[in-house]
Motif scaffolding. Structure first.
Motif, PDB file in Angstrom:
ATOM      1  N   LEU A   8       5.630   0.209   4.191  1.00  0.00           N
ATOM      2  CA  LEU A   8       6.001   1.176   2.983  1.00  0.00           C
ATOM      3  C   LEU A   8       6.337   0.446   1.925  1.00  0.00           C
ATOM      4  O   LEU A   8       7.235  -0.160   1.896  1.00  0.00           O
ATOM      5  CB  LEU A   8       7.060   1.974   3.828  1.00  0.00           C
ATOM      6  CG  LEU A   8       7.032   2.540   5.170  1.00  0.00           C
ATOM      7  CD1 LEU A   8       8.395   3.003   5.567  1.00  0.00           C
ATOM      8  CD2 LEU A   8       5.890   3.769   5.168  1.00  0.00           C
ATOM      9  N   PRO A   9       5.770   0.609   0.823  1.00  0.00           N
ATOM     10  CA  PRO A   9       5.715   0.041  -0.413  1.00  0.00           C
ATOM     11  C   PRO A   9       7.365   0.272  -1.021  1.00  0.00           C
ATOM     12  O   PRO A   9       7.897   1.434  -0.701  1.00  0.00           O
ATOM     13  CB  PRO A   9       4.863   0.575  -1.273  1.00  0.00           C
ATOM     14  CG  PRO A   9       3.783   1.195  -0.597  1.00  0.00           C
ATOM     15  CD  PRO A   9       4.544   1.606   0.743  1.00  0.00           C
ATOM     16  N   ALA A  10       7.994  -0.840  -1.448  1.00  0.00           N
ATOM     17  CA  ALA A  10       9.251  -0.521  -2.400  1.00  0.00           C
ATOM     18  C   ALA A  10       9.382   0.284  -3.030  1.00  0.00           C
ATOM     19  O   ALA A  10       8.287   0.965  -3.703  1.00  0.00           O
ATOM     20  CB  ALA A  10       9.471  -1.884  -2.992  1.00  0.00           C
ATOM     21  N   ALA A  51      -4.445 -11.127   5.501  1.00  0.00           N
ATOM     22  CA  ALA A  51      -3.207 -11.649   4.941  1.00  0.00           C
ATOM     23  C   ALA A  51      -2.751 -10.861   3.597  1.00  0.00           C
ATOM     24  O   ALA A  51      -3.352 -10.423   2.699  1.00  0.00           O
ATOM     25  CB  ALA A  51      -3.180 -13.294   4.403  1.00  0.00           C
ATOM     26  N   ARG A  52      -1.216 -10.751   3.584  1.00  0.00           N
ATOM     27  CA  ARG A  52      -0.800  -9.744   2.559  1.00  0.00           C
ATOM     28  C   ARG A  52       0.612 -10.238   2.318  1.00  0.00           C
ATOM     29  O   ARG A  52       1.374 -10.710   3.144  1.00  0.00           O
ATOM     30  CB  ARG A  52      -0.678  -8.287   3.027  1.00  0.00           C
ATOM     31  CG  ARG A  52       0.273  -7.409   2.322  1.00  0.00           C
ATOM     32  CD  ARG A  52       0.162  -5.960   2.824  1.00  0.00           C
ATOM     33  NE  ARG A  52       0.944  -5.104   1.878  1.00  0.00           N
ATOM     34  CZ  ARG A  52       0.711  -3.909   2.175  1.00  0.00           C
ATOM     35  NH1 ARG A  52      -0.085  -3.241   2.689  1.00  0.00           N
ATOM     36  NH2 ARG A  52       1.585  -3.133   1.199  1.00  0.00           N
ATOM     37  N   LEU A  53       0.964 -10.066   1.050  1.00  0.00           N
ATOM     38  CA  LEU A  53       2.404 -10.311   0.745  1.00  0.00           C
ATOM     39  C   LEU A  53       3.097  -9.196   0.844  1.00  0.00           C
ATOM     40  O   LEU A  53       3.144  -8.131   0.398  1.00  0.00           O
ATOM     41  CB  LEU A  53       2.376 -11.122  -0.702  1.00  0.00           C
ATOM     42  CG  LEU A  53       3.835 -11.294  -1.284  1.00  0.00           C
ATOM     43  CD1 LEU A  53       4.442 -12.417  -0.628  1.00  0.00           C
ATOM     44  CD2 LEU A  53       3.679 -11.323  -2.739  1.00  0.00           C
ATOM     45  N   LEU A  54       4.300  -9.569   1.620  1.00  0.00           N
ATOM     46  CA  LEU A  54       5.135  -8.524   1.730  1.00  0.00           C
ATOM     47  C   LEU A  54       6.306  -8.630   0.608  1.00  0.00           C
ATOM     48  O   LEU A  54       6.930  -9.581   0.353  1.00  0.00           O
ATOM     49  CB  LEU A  54       5.973  -8.558   2.959  1.00  0.00           C
ATOM     50  CG  LEU A  54       5.274  -8.595   4.333  1.00  0.00           C
ATOM     51  CD1 LEU A  54       6.082  -8.685   5.566  1.00  0.00           C
ATOM     52  CD2 LEU A  54       4.523  -7.238   4.641  1.00  0.00           C
ATOM     53  N   LEU A  60       8.871  -1.979   6.798  1.00  0.00           N
ATOM     54  CA  LEU A  60       8.320  -2.061   7.840  1.00  0.00           C
ATOM     55  C   LEU A  60       8.779  -0.994   8.946  1.00  0.00           C
ATOM     56  O   LEU A  60       9.666  -1.333   9.521  1.00  0.00           O
ATOM     57  CB  LEU A  60       8.247  -3.474   8.319  1.00  0.00           C
ATOM     58  CG  LEU A  60       8.012  -4.702   7.413  1.00  0.00           C
ATOM     59  CD1 LEU A  60       8.635  -5.770   8.058  1.00  0.00           C
ATOM     60  CD2 LEU A  60       6.777  -4.538   6.843  1.00  0.00           C
ATOM     61  N   ARG A  61       7.844  -0.248   8.841  1.00  0.00           N
ATOM     62  CA  ARG A  61       8.079   1.059   9.722  1.00  0.00           C
ATOM     63  C   ARG A  61       7.384   0.656  11.182  1.00  0.00           C
ATOM     64  O   ARG A  61       6.279   0.145  11.481  1.00  0.00           O
ATOM     65  CB  ARG A  61       7.167   2.366   9.641  1.00  0.00           C
ATOM     66  CG  ARG A  61       7.593   3.389  10.549  1.00  0.00           C
ATOM     67  CD  ARG A  61       6.868   4.565  10.393  1.00  0.00           C
ATOM     68  NE  ARG A  61       7.105   5.259   9.169  1.00  0.00           N
ATOM     69  CZ  ARG A  61       8.051   5.828   8.390  1.00  0.00           C
ATOM     70  NH1 ARG A  61       9.159   6.254   9.144  1.00  0.00           N
ATOM     71  NH2 ARG A  61       7.850   6.446   7.156  1.00  0.00           N
ATOM     72  N   LEU A  62       8.126   0.398  12.190  1.00  0.00           N
ATOM     73  CA  LEU A  62       8.094  -0.043  13.610  1.00  0.00           C
ATOM     74  C   LEU A  62       7.469   1.133  14.430  1.00  0.00           C
ATOM     75  O   LEU A  62       7.782   2.248  13.984  1.00  0.00           O
ATOM     76  CB  LEU A  62       9.196  -0.634  14.257  1.00  0.00           C
ATOM     77  CG  LEU A  62       9.867  -1.657  13.566  1.00  0.00           C
ATOM     78  CD1 LEU A  62      11.274  -2.110  14.223  1.00  0.00           C
ATOM     79  CD2 LEU A  62       9.062  -2.828  12.978  1.00  0.00           C
ATOM     80  N   GLU A  63       6.933   0.785  15.360  1.00  0.00           N
ATOM     81  CA  GLU A  63       6.115   2.056  16.428  1.00  0.00           C
ATOM     82  C   GLU A  63       7.252   3.009  17.030  1.00  0.00           C
ATOM     83  O   GLU A  63       6.939   4.058  17.001  1.00  0.00           O
ATOM     84  CB  GLU A  63       5.490   1.196  17.546  1.00  0.00           C
ATOM     85  CG  GLU A  63       4.403   0.357  17.182  1.00  0.00           C
ATOM     86  CD  GLU A  63       3.642  -0.418  18.422  1.00  0.00           C
ATOM     87  OE1 GLU A  63       2.495  -0.590  18.560  1.00  0.00           O
ATOM     88  OE2 GLU A  63       4.446  -1.042  19.279  1.00  0.00           O
ATOM     89  N   ALA A 147       0.865   2.424  -0.452  1.00  0.00           N
ATOM     90  CA  ALA A 147       1.142   2.484   1.282  1.00  0.00           C
ATOM     91  C   ALA A 147      -0.179   2.117   1.993  1.00  0.00           C
ATOM     92  O   ALA A 147      -1.200   2.434   1.694  1.00  0.00           O
ATOM     93  CB  ALA A 147       1.386   3.730   1.308  1.00  0.00           C
ATOM     94  N   GLY A 148       0.132   1.642   3.149  1.00  0.00           N
ATOM     95  CA  GLY A 148      -1.224   1.453   4.125  1.00  0.00           C
ATOM     96  C   GLY A 148      -0.425   1.105   5.507  1.00  0.00           C
ATOM     97  O   GLY A 148       0.625   0.981   5.425  1.00  0.00           O
ATOM     98  N   HIS A 149      -1.380   1.304   6.376  1.00  0.00           N
ATOM     99  CA  HIS A 149      -1.241   1.176   7.659  1.00  0.00           C
ATOM    100  C   HIS A 149      -1.113  -0.600   7.947  1.00  0.00           C
ATOM    101  O   HIS A 149      -2.021  -1.277   7.387  1.00  0.00           O
ATOM    102  CB  HIS A 149      -2.094   1.914   8.641  1.00  0.00           C
ATOM    103  CG  HIS A 149      -1.800   3.149   8.612  1.00  0.00           C
ATOM    104  ND1 HIS A 149      -0.908   3.798   9.134  1.00  0.00           N
ATOM    105  CD2 HIS A 149      -2.433   4.161   7.862  1.00  0.00           C
ATOM    106  CE1 HIS A 149      -0.793   5.281   8.821  1.00  0.00           C
ATOM    107  NE2 HIS A 149      -1.866   5.521   8.093  1.00  0.00           N
ATOM    108  N   ALA A 150      -0.596  -1.140   8.810  1.00  0.00           N
ATOM    109  CA  ALA A 150      -0.396  -2.418   9.152  1.00  0.00           C
ATOM    110  C   ALA A 150      -1.709  -3.031   9.608  1.00  0.00           C
ATOM    111  O   ALA A 150      -1.918  -4.055   9.602  1.00  0.00           O
ATOM    112  CB  ALA A 150       0.600  -2.754  10.347  1.00  0.00           C
ATOM    113  N   HIS A 151      -2.740  -2.361  10.011  1.00  0.00           N
ATOM    114  CA  HIS A 151      -3.924  -2.883  10.274  1.00  0.00           C
ATOM    115  C   HIS A 151      -4.751  -3.465   9.054  1.00  0.00           C
ATOM    116  O   HIS A 151      -5.766  -3.913   8.923  1.00  0.00           O
ATOM    117  CB  HIS A 151      -5.089  -1.697  11.096  1.00  0.00           C
ATOM    118  CG  HIS A 151      -5.262  -0.626  10.279  1.00  0.00           C
ATOM    119  ND1 HIS A 151      -5.973  -0.390   9.304  1.00  0.00           N
ATOM    120  CD2 HIS A 151      -4.438   0.757  10.577  1.00  0.00           C
ATOM    121  CE1 HIS A 151      -6.115   0.848   8.904  1.00  0.00           C
ATOM    122  NE2 HIS A 151      -5.100   1.396   9.547  1.00  0.00           N
TER     123      HIS A 151
END
Length: 161
Positions: A8-10, A51-54, A60-63, A147-151
């Motif tokens: 989830l973007p800041a 790879a991505r910069l957090l 980070l939405r968990l399962e 916004a994007g999914h973790a994949h």
């Protein structure tokens, strides 16, 4: 093992909803796959396609629905300043021409320590000061900061080297 389901973007989520914190420096937040050690001592799995910069403030939405706040830790950096806004813009151009991660502000640019870059900035009439600050550089035009999914996000980088 609990996994990150979505980034989830800041600014797009309520930080008071954070169940825990993942704090790391720039290197520790620029990852594709790793176990994230949370402040509470728990661990969660981050597994991305690329790879991505957090960024500081990302969630980070968990399962299981919990949200973990990303925190950029302070680290040793170089603060680049100039005589006026146009001079700072010129320095930014030279730094960008070297493809350096940079956090750009109205009065300064933060970059990671590099004595060659420090000498270049001074040679261009800029000023370099050592500072300790959180490093949250610009993402770049193709980084998919939305916004994007973790994949992972569907984007490609092309090298011109």
């Amino acid at each position: 093992m609990t996994r990150v389901a979505e980034i989830l973007p800041a600014g797009s989520w309520n930080e008071s909803d954070a169940a825990d914190i993942f704090a790391a420096d720039y290197e520790g937040r620029h990852r594709r796959r790793m176990m994230l050690a949370l402040r509470s001592g728990a661990k969660v799995l981050l597994e991305l396609e690329h790879a991505r910069l957090l960024h500081d403030g990302d969630g980070l939405r968990l399962e299981d629905g919990r949200i973990i706040r990303v925190e950029a830790m302070a680290e040793d950096l170089m603060e680049v300043t100039a005589h006026d806004p146009l001079h700072l813009l010129r320095l930014a151009w030279h730094l960008g021409n070297r493809h350096l991660p940079a956090a750009i502000g109205g009065q300064r640019i933060l970059v990671r320590h590099d004595h060659v870059i420090a000498d270049m900035v001074r040679g261009l009439g800029g000023h370099v000061h050592n500072v300790r600050a959180a490093f949250d550089p610009e993402s770049g035009a193709y980084a998919g900061r939305g916004a994007g999914h973790a994949h992972g996000d569907e984007h490609h980088h092309h090298s011109h080297d």
